[in-house]
Design a protein around this motif. Structure first.
Motif, PDB file in Angstrom:
ATOM      1  N   LYS A  66       0.872  -1.179   0.000  1.00 50.07           N
ATOM      2  CA  LYS A  66       0.000   0.000   0.000  1.00 50.07           C
ATOM      3  C   LYS A  66       0.906   1.224   0.000  1.00 50.07           C
ATOM      4  CE  LYS A  66      -4.034  -2.072   0.512  1.00 50.07           C
ATOM      5  NZ  LYS A  66      -4.849  -1.994   1.710  1.00 50.07           N
ATOM      6  N   SER A 111      -6.643  -3.174  -2.126  1.00 48.77           N
ATOM      7  CA  SER A 111      -7.184  -4.307  -1.355  1.00 48.77           C
ATOM      8  C   SER A 111      -7.885  -5.344  -2.230  1.00 48.77           C
ATOM      9  CB  SER A 111      -8.158  -3.790  -0.292  1.00 48.77           C
ATOM     10  OG  SER A 111      -7.481  -2.975   0.635  1.00 48.77           O
ATOM     11  N   THR A 129      -1.333  -4.517   5.305  1.00 53.76           N
ATOM     12  CA  THR A 129      -2.559  -4.605   6.130  1.00 53.76           C
ATOM     13  C   THR A 129      -3.488  -5.712   5.618  1.00 53.76           C
ATOM     14  OG1 THR A 129      -3.711  -2.826   4.879  1.00 53.76           O
ATOM     15  CG2 THR A 129      -2.444  -2.177   6.822  1.00 53.76           C
ATOM     16  N   SER A 131      -5.340  -8.939   5.957  1.00 50.86           N
ATOM     17  CA  SER A 131      -5.868  -9.854   6.979  1.00 50.86           C
ATOM     18  C   SER A 131      -5.926 -11.282   6.458  1.00 50.86           C
ATOM     19  CB  SER A 131      -7.275  -9.438   7.403  1.00 50.86           C
ATOM     20  OG  SER A 131      -7.247  -8.187   8.013  1.00 50.86           O
ATOM     21  N   ARG A 136      -9.698 -15.924   1.647  1.00 56.62           N
ATOM     22  CA  ARG A 136      -8.480 -15.580   0.889  1.00 56.62           C
ATOM     23  C   ARG A 136      -7.536 -16.775   0.793  1.00 56.62           C
ATOM     24  NH1 ARG A 136      -7.927  -9.601   3.758  1.00 56.62           N
ATOM     25  NH2 ARG A 136      -9.496  -8.596   2.439  1.00 56.62           N
ATOM     26  N   THR A 182     -11.996  -6.528   4.292  1.00 56.07           N
ATOM     27  CA  THR A 182     -12.838  -7.217   5.277  1.00 56.07           C
ATOM     28  C   THR A 182     -13.850  -6.254   5.927  1.00 56.07           C
ATOM     29  OG1 THR A 182     -11.028  -6.991   6.860  1.00 56.07           O
ATOM     30  CG2 THR A 182     -11.262  -9.103   5.767  1.00 56.07           C
ATOM     31  N   TYR A 202      -8.172   3.791   0.730  1.00 55.22           N
ATOM     32  CA  TYR A 202      -8.796   4.455   1.883  1.00 55.22           C
ATOM     33  C   TYR A 202      -8.635   5.966   1.852  1.00 55.22           C
ATOM     34  CZ  TYR A 202      -9.310  -0.207   3.757  1.00 55.22           C
ATOM     35  OH  TYR A 202      -9.678  -1.513   3.922  1.00 55.22           O
ATOM     36  N   ASP A 220      -9.296  -1.015   9.594  1.00 55.77           N
ATOM     37  CA  ASP A 220      -8.528  -1.365  10.784  1.00 55.77           C
ATOM     38  C   ASP A 220      -8.114  -0.104  11.552  1.00 55.77           C
ATOM     39  OD1 ASP A 220      -8.710  -3.845   9.590  1.00 55.77           O
ATOM     40  OD2 ASP A 220      -6.720  -3.701   8.699  1.00 55.77           O
TER      41      ASP A 220
HETATM   42  N1  GLU Z   1      -7.114  -5.677   7.039  1.00 54.33           N
HETATM   43  C1  GLU Z   1      -8.280  -5.494   6.236  1.00 54.33           C
HETATM   44  C2  GLU Z   1      -8.216  -6.328   4.978  1.00 54.33           C
HETATM   45  O1  GLU Z   1      -7.264  -7.009   4.747  1.00 54.33           O
HETATM   46  C3  GLU Z   1      -8.537  -4.036   5.898  1.00 54.33           C
HETATM   47  C4  GLU Z   1      -7.331  -3.278   5.424  1.00 54.33           C
HETATM   48  C5  GLU Z   1      -7.082  -3.400   3.945  1.00 54.33           C
HETATM   49  O2  GLU Z   1      -8.017  -3.269   3.153  1.00 54.33           O
HETATM   50  O3  GLU Z   1      -5.929  -3.593   3.583  1.00 54.33           O
HETATM   51  O4  GLU Z   1      -9.152  -6.324   4.219  1.00 54.33           O
END
Ligand code: GLU
Length: 297
Positions: A66, A111, A129, A131, A136, A182, A202, A220
Motif C-alpha cells: 500500500k 485491497s 494490512t 488480513s 483468501r 474485510t 482508503y 482497521d
Molecule cells: N485488514 C483489512 C483487509 O485485509 C482491511 C485493510 C485493507 O483493506 O488492507 O481487508
C-alpha cells in the motif's frame, strides 16, 4: 462468517485501545523513528520455493504494498521515500532472502486486487494490512500473523460521537471503506441499514469524510490512527474496536518453503520486529506485542 463484537470487552488489543486516546500524536508518513538498517543475508539456502527461485532469476523481489496508509505503507510523493511498518517488514523479509533495497520493486496493489496479483504471479509477496481469512486462503497462502488490530471508525473531529458501542450505531449513516476489504464485507453482510460508499483506496474515503460526503470511514484502527494523525484538527478515531484482523504476508498459494522461511524469521526475530514497530507504528502511540506465528496459516 466473521463475528462482530466489541473486542474491547474481551480485553483483546487493550494496549491498542488505550493508545487510541493518544492517536493524534502520531507522525504523518510514519517516518518519525529511525527504521533499523537491514543486514542483507549472504549464502541464503531456501530450497523448494518457486517464488524464491523466480526472485533470484529476476535479481530481486516484486513486493505488493500500500502507499497511502501513513505509518503502515506510505509513499512520500515529494521524496519518493517509502515508509511504515509494513514497508519495513517487507524490507526485512527481502534482506533475509538476500536482497538489498535496490533489488526491490514495489508494486502498489489495492485491497481488492491482492489475491489476483499473487495468483497471476505479478508480485512475489504482499505486505499491506492484509488480513488472514479463510476465504483468501482458498487462493493464496499467508505467513504470520505479524500484527493484530481490529475494525474501527474515523469521524469528523467535531462529531458528537466519542465511542462506538455497536456497529449498528451507524445505521442510517454513510460509511466508506475500500472495495474488497474485510471491513466493507462485514458492513454489507451484517449491517444492511448502514449505507456504504467504497473506493479502491482508503485515502479517497478520507477525502470524502473531510468534505462531508460520508459520515465515517471504517477499516482497521491501525490504519485510521495514521489518517487522524495527518489531520488532527479535522478527524478523530472513535473508541471501540470490532473484529479481529490478523495481518499476514500474502504468498503464492502452497509455497510452503517460503512460508516456513518467513515464519521462522518472525519467530526468531522478536528484537527485529520490535525495532521495526518502535520506529513506525509505535510512533503513533499504539502498544501491542508481536503475535505468535500460527504455522497452519
Ligand atoms: N485488514 C483489512 C483487509 O485485509 C482491511 C485493510 C485493507 O483493506 O488492507 O481487508
Amino acid at each position: 462468517m466473521r463475528k462482530f463484537r466489541n473486542i474491547a470487552a474481551a480485553g483483546l488489543a487493550a494496549g491498542a485501545l488505550f493508545a487510541l486516546a493518544a492517536c493524534n500524536s502520531g507522525t504523518p508518513g510514519g517516518d518519525g523513528g529511525d527504521a533499523p538498517e537491514q543486514e542483507v543475508a549472504e549464502d541464503v539456502v531456501l530450497e523448494g520455493s518457486p517464488t524464491y527461485d523466480a526472485m533470484v532469476d529476476n535479481g530481486g523481489p516484486v513486493i505488493g504494498v500500500k502507499e497511502d496508509q501513513p505509518n503502515l505503507g506510505f509513499l512520500d510523493a515529494t521524496t519518493g521515500e517509502r515508509s511504515g511498518f509494513d514497508i519495513e517488514i517487507a524490507r526485512w523479509i527481502a534482506a533475509e532472502l538476500g536482497f538489498a533495497e535496490d533489488d526491490i520493486t514495489y508494486e502498489p496493489i489495492a485491497s481488492a486486487n491482492r489475491e489476483q496479483a499473487l495468483v497471476n504471479g505479478d508480485i512475489d509477496y504482499y505486505v499491506g494490512t492484509y488480513s488472514i481469512t479463510d476465504q483468501r486462503k482458498e487462493q493464496v497462502s499467508f505467513a504470520g500473523p505479524y500484527f493484530e488490530t481490529g475494525q474501527g471508525f474515523l469521524v469528523a473531529a467535531d462529531s458528537e460521537m466519542t465511542e462506538v458501542s455497536d456497529v449498528s450505531d451507524f445505521n442510517g449513516m454513510t460509511v466508506c471503506s475500500a472495495t474488497g476489504s474485510t471491513p466493507i464485507q462485514n458492513i454489507k453482510e451484517n449491517f444492511p441499514e448502514i449505507d456504504t460508499a467504497e473506493y479502491d483506496i482508503y485515502s479517497q474515503c478520507v477525502e470524502d469524510l473531510l468534505s462531508g460526503k460520508v459520515d465515517a470511514v471504517t477499516t482497521d484502527a491501525a490504519i485510521l490512527i495514521g489518517y487522524a494523525a495527518q489531520s488532527p484538527d479535522e478527524l478523530k478515531v472513535l473508541d471501540g474496536l470490532f473484529t479481529e484482523e490478523r495481518y499476514g504476508v500474502g504468498l503464492p498459494k502452497d509455497d510452503t518453503a517460503l512460508q516456513e522461511f518467513i515464519n521462522t524469521m518472525f519467530t526468531e526475530g522478536g528484537d527485529e520486529w520490535q525495532a521495526i514497530f518502535d520506529a513506525t507504528l509505535g510512533q503513533s502511540g499504539i502498544e501491542i506485542d508481536q503475535p505468535a506465528v500460527d504455522p497452519v496459516m
